[in-house]
Scaffold this motif. Structure first.
Motif, PDB file in Angstrom:
ATOM      1  N   ALA A 143      47.288  31.961  30.783  1.00 20.66           N
ATOM      2  CA  ALA A 143      48.018  33.124  30.286  1.00 20.66           C
ATOM      3  C   ALA A 143      48.507  34.043  31.413  1.00 20.66           C
ATOM      4  N   GLY A 144      48.177  33.711  32.656  1.00 19.13           N
ATOM      5  CA  GLY A 144      48.632  34.510  33.784  1.00 19.13           C
ATOM      6  C   GLY A 144      47.725  35.655  34.163  1.00 19.13           C
ATOM      7  N   VAL A 145      46.537  35.717  33.544  1.00 19.25           N
ATOM      8  CA  VAL A 145      45.575  36.781  33.865  1.00 19.25           C
ATOM      9  C   VAL A 145      44.213  36.126  34.118  1.00 19.25           C
ATOM     10  N   PRO A 146      44.052  35.429  35.249  1.00 22.68           N
ATOM     11  CA  PRO A 146      42.802  34.697  35.493  1.00 22.68           C
ATOM     12  C   PRO A 146      41.574  35.594  35.409  1.00 22.68           C
ATOM     13  N   LEU A 147      40.587  35.113  34.696  1.00 24.93           N
ATOM     14  CA  LEU A 147      39.400  35.917  34.401  1.00 24.93           C
ATOM     15  C   LEU A 147      38.669  36.360  35.666  1.00 24.93           C
ATOM     16  N   ILE A 148      38.625  35.502  36.669  1.00 22.84           N
ATOM     17  CA  ILE A 148      37.900  35.879  37.878  1.00 22.84           C
ATOM     18  C   ILE A 148      38.555  37.082  38.547  1.00 22.84           C
ATOM     19  N   GLY A 149      39.866  37.220  38.383  1.00 20.71           N
ATOM     20  CA  GLY A 149      40.557  38.395  38.916  1.00 20.71           C
ATOM     21  C   GLY A 149      40.184  39.658  38.165  1.00 20.71           C
ATOM     22  N   LEU A 154      44.090  45.706  38.894  1.00 15.87           N
ATOM     23  CA  LEU A 154      45.029  44.645  38.508  1.00 15.87           C
ATOM     24  C   LEU A 154      46.262  44.599  39.402  1.00 15.87           C
ATOM     25  N   SER A 155      46.183  45.212  40.587  1.00 14.83           N
ATOM     26  CA  SER A 155      47.335  45.233  41.484  1.00 14.83           C
ATOM     27  C   SER A 155      47.750  43.827  41.912  1.00 14.83           C
ATOM     28  N   TRP A 156      46.785  42.889  41.914  1.00  8.81           N
ATOM     29  CA  TRP A 156      47.088  41.521  42.327  1.00  8.81           C
ATOM     30  C   TRP A 156      48.057  40.817  41.376  1.00  8.81           C
ATOM     31  N   ARG A 157      48.172  41.303  40.144  1.00  6.98           N
ATOM     32  CA  ARG A 157      49.040  40.631  39.159  1.00  6.98           C
ATOM     33  C   ARG A 157      50.507  40.728  39.538  1.00  6.98           C
ATOM     34  N   THR A 158      50.950  41.891  40.014  1.00  8.03           N
ATOM     35  CA  THR A 158      52.370  42.109  40.266  1.00  8.03           C
ATOM     36  C   THR A 158      52.703  42.374  41.735  1.00  8.03           C
ATOM     37  N   ARG A 159      51.717  42.819  42.506  1.00  7.58           N
ATOM     38  CA  ARG A 159      52.001  43.252  43.871  1.00  7.58           C
ATOM     39  C   ARG A 159      51.431  42.329  44.937  1.00  7.58           C
ATOM     40  N   ASN A 160      50.633  41.366  44.552  1.00  6.76           N
ATOM     41  CA  ASN A 160      49.967  40.520  45.534  1.00  6.76           C
ATOM     42  C   ASN A 160      49.916  39.078  45.024  1.00  6.76           C
ATOM     43  N   PRO A 161      51.065  38.382  45.019  1.00  9.72           N
ATOM     44  CA  PRO A 161      51.125  37.038  44.417  1.00  9.72           C
ATOM     45  C   PRO A 161      50.187  36.027  45.075  1.00  9.72           C
ATOM     46  N   GLY A 162      49.997  36.159  46.396  1.00  9.57           N
ATOM     47  CA  GLY A 162      49.086  35.230  47.054  1.00  9.57           C
ATOM     48  C   GLY A 162      47.658  35.373  46.565  1.00  9.57           C
ATOM     49  N   ALA A 187      45.163  32.761  44.376  1.00  7.58           N
ATOM     50  CA  ALA A 187      43.770  32.461  44.735  1.00  7.58           C
ATOM     51  C   ALA A 187      42.847  32.685  43.543  1.00  7.58           C
ATOM     52  N   TYR A 188      43.078  33.764  42.799  1.00 17.68           N
ATOM     53  CA  TYR A 188      42.270  34.019  41.612  1.00 17.68           C
ATOM     54  C   TYR A 188      42.468  32.919  40.569  1.00 17.68           C
ATOM     55  N   ALA A 189      43.695  32.417  40.452  1.00 15.17           N
ATOM     56  CA  ALA A 189      43.959  31.340  39.496  1.00 15.17           C
ATOM     57  C   ALA A 189      43.198  30.076  39.892  1.00 15.17           C
ATOM     58  N   LYS A 190      43.231  29.733  41.177  1.00 15.18           N
ATOM     59  CA  LYS A 190      42.491  28.549  41.643  1.00 15.18           C
ATOM     60  C   LYS A 190      40.993  28.715  41.381  1.00 15.18           C
ATOM     61  N   ALA A 191      40.473  29.908  41.691  1.00 16.99           N
ATOM     62  CA  ALA A 191      39.044  30.154  41.497  1.00 16.99           C
ATOM     63  C   ALA A 191      38.670  30.076  40.022  1.00 16.99           C
ATOM     64  N   VAL A 195      30.839  29.765  43.204  1.00 18.62           N
ATOM     65  CA  VAL A 195      30.923  30.943  44.067  1.00 18.62           C
ATOM     66  C   VAL A 195      31.491  30.565  45.429  1.00 18.62           C
ATOM     67  N   TRP A 196      31.056  29.423  45.966  1.00 18.90           N
ATOM     68  CA  TRP A 196      31.556  28.988  47.271  1.00 18.90           C
ATOM     69  C   TRP A 196      33.057  28.704  47.217  1.00 18.90           C
ATOM     70  N   LEU A 197      33.510  28.021  46.182  1.00 17.52           N
ATOM     71  CA  LEU A 197      34.941  27.751  46.047  1.00 17.52           C
ATOM     72  C   LEU A 197      35.729  29.057  45.901  1.00 17.52           C
ATOM     73  N   THR A 198      35.179  30.008  45.157  1.00 20.46           N
ATOM     74  CA  THR A 198      35.828  31.315  45.025  1.00 20.46           C
ATOM     75  C   THR A 198      35.965  31.977  46.388  1.00 20.46           C
ATOM     76  N   TRP A 199      34.896  31.920  47.170  1.00 19.51           N
ATOM     77  CA  TRP A 199      34.926  32.495  48.523  1.00 19.51           C
ATOM     78  C   TRP A 199      35.983  31.808  49.385  1.00 19.51           C
ATOM     79  N   VAL A 200      36.063  30.485  49.311  1.00 23.59           N
ATOM     80  CA  VAL A 200      37.049  29.729  50.103  1.00 23.59           C
ATOM     81  C   VAL A 200      38.464  30.158  49.738  1.00 23.59           C
ATOM     82  N   PHE A 201      38.758  30.232  48.448  1.00 23.69           N
ATOM     83  CA  PHE A 201      40.102  30.589  48.007  1.00 23.69           C
ATOM     84  C   PHE A 201      40.459  32.023  48.404  1.00 23.69           C
ATOM     85  N   LEU A 202      39.529  32.951  48.217  1.00 24.85           N
ATOM     86  CA  LEU A 202      39.817  34.358  48.496  1.00 24.85           C
ATOM     87  C   LEU A 202      39.837  34.653  49.993  1.00 24.85           C
ATOM     88  N   ALA A 203      39.030  33.920  50.772  1.00 23.06           N
ATOM     89  CA  ALA A 203      39.029  34.140  52.214  1.00 23.06           C
ATOM     90  C   ALA A 203      40.380  33.776  52.835  1.00 23.06           C
TER      91      ALA A 203
END
Length: 254
Positions: free
Chosen positions: A126-132, A143-151, A155-159, A202-210
Motif C-alpha cells: 500500500a506504500g506505507v511499510p509498517l517498519i517505517g 512520516l517524512s520518509w514517505r514524500t521527502r526521502n525516497p531512498g 529501505a523501509y519497504a525492503k525491511a 533486525v539484522w536485515l533491517t539494519w543492513v537496509f537502513l545503514a
C-alpha cells in the motif's frame, strides 16, 4: 575529494550506522526484551514437559510475566515490551484454560505472528511499510520518509518485506506442528524459533537502513522554524518600537 574528506565521510557513515543500531536496539527491546519474550513460554513448556499440569504451567508463565513488568516499573524503565508479553501470555492462558488444551496456550501468539506478517506485506504494497511507521518516531523523522526521502522509503519497504517473509516462514513451520505435534514438541520448537528469526529480521533491517539516506529530523526542523518565527516576531516588534520612537521624536520637534 581531498585526503581529509574521506575520513570525514567514513566517520559520518560510522556515526549513521551507530545511530541506526541504537535506534533498532531501543525499538525492539534489546537483549532484555528478548529475554522477556522467551522466558514465559520457556517456563510453560518446561513445567508442562515435567508434569503435564496445564494449570501450574499457565500460572507460572503468567506469574513470571507479571514479575517482569513489576521489575520494569520498580526500575522506572519502559514497560511496553513487558506489558505486551503479559497480554500475550494472558490471552494464551485464558484460551488454554477455556478449551482445556495446553497446546492452545500458543495459538494466540501464532495467530498474532501470522497477522503481523500479513500486515508487513500489505502495508508495504500500500506504500506505507509498517517498519517505517514503527521506526519513524524513533528516528525523529515521523512520516517524512514517505514524500521527502525516497531512498529511505525504499529501505523501509525492503525491511518490511523481510519481516513479513520471515514471519510467514515461521508460521509455515508452526501451524502444521500445531495440528500434528504434541504440546511439548510445539512448545520447544516455538522457544527455539523465538530469537533467531527475530535477530535475522533486525539484522536485515539494519543492513537496509545503514545503506539508506539519513533520516530527516522533523522535530529539529519544527524547533528551527519556531525559533525563526520568534526571531522574526522580535525583529518586527523592534522595528515597530523604532518607528514609534522616530515618530515621537518628530512630533516633539514639531
Amino acid at each position: 575529494m581531498t585526503s581529509l574528506d574521506k575520513p570525514t565521510e567514513e566517520t559520518e557513515a560510522d556515526d549513521a550506522r551507530a545511530v541506526t543500531e541504537a535506534a533498532l536496539f531501543e525499538a525492539f527491546g534489546g537483549v532484555r526484551g528478548m529475554v522477556e519474550t522467551v522466558l514465559p513460554g520457556l517456563l510453560f513448556v518446561t513445567i508442562f514437559t515435567i508434569n503435564n499440569d496445564l494449570h501450574m504451567s499457565a500460572i507460572a508463565a503468567l506469574a513470571v510475566s507479571v514479575v517482569l513488568v513489576v521489575v520494569r516499573l520498580a526500575m522506572k524503565d519502559t514497560v511496553k515490551h513487558a506489558f505486551s508479553g503479559v497480554f500475550g501470555v494472558a490471552f494464551g492462558v485464558v484460551f488454554a484454560m477455556m478449551t482445556d488444551n495446553a497446546k492452545n496456550f500458543y495459538l494466540p501468539g501464532m495467530l498474532y505472528t501470522l497477522g503481523l506478517a500479513l500486515a508487513y506485506i500489505v502495508t508495504t504494497l500500500a506504500g506505507v511499510p509498517l517498519i517505517g511507521l514503527i521506526l519513524g518516531p524513533v528516528f525523529k523523522e515521523n512520516l517524512s520518509w514517505r514524500t521527502r526521502n525516497p531512498g529511505r522509503k525504499k529501505a523501509y519497504a525492503k525491511a518490511s518485506y523481510a519481516w513479513g517473509l520471515i514471519l510467514l516462514a515461521k508460521s509455515a513451520i508452526l501451524f502444521p506442528l500445531y495440528w500434528w505435534a504434541d504440546t511439548e514438541q510445539l512448545g520447544w520448537v516455538l522457544v527455539i524459533l523465538k530469537i533467531p528469526p527475530f535477530l535475522l529480521a533486525v539484522w536485515l533491517t539494519w543492513v537496509f537502513l545503514a545503506k539508506a539516506p539519513p533520516p530527516i529530523d522533523v522535530f529539529a526542523e519544527m524547533e528551527a522554524a519556531e525559533k525563526a518565527e520568534a526571531e522574526q516576531a522580535r525583529r518586527e516588534s523592534a522595528e515597530r518600537d523604532d518607528s514609534a520612537d522616530s515618530a515621537g521624536g518628530r512630533h516633539r520637534k514639531a
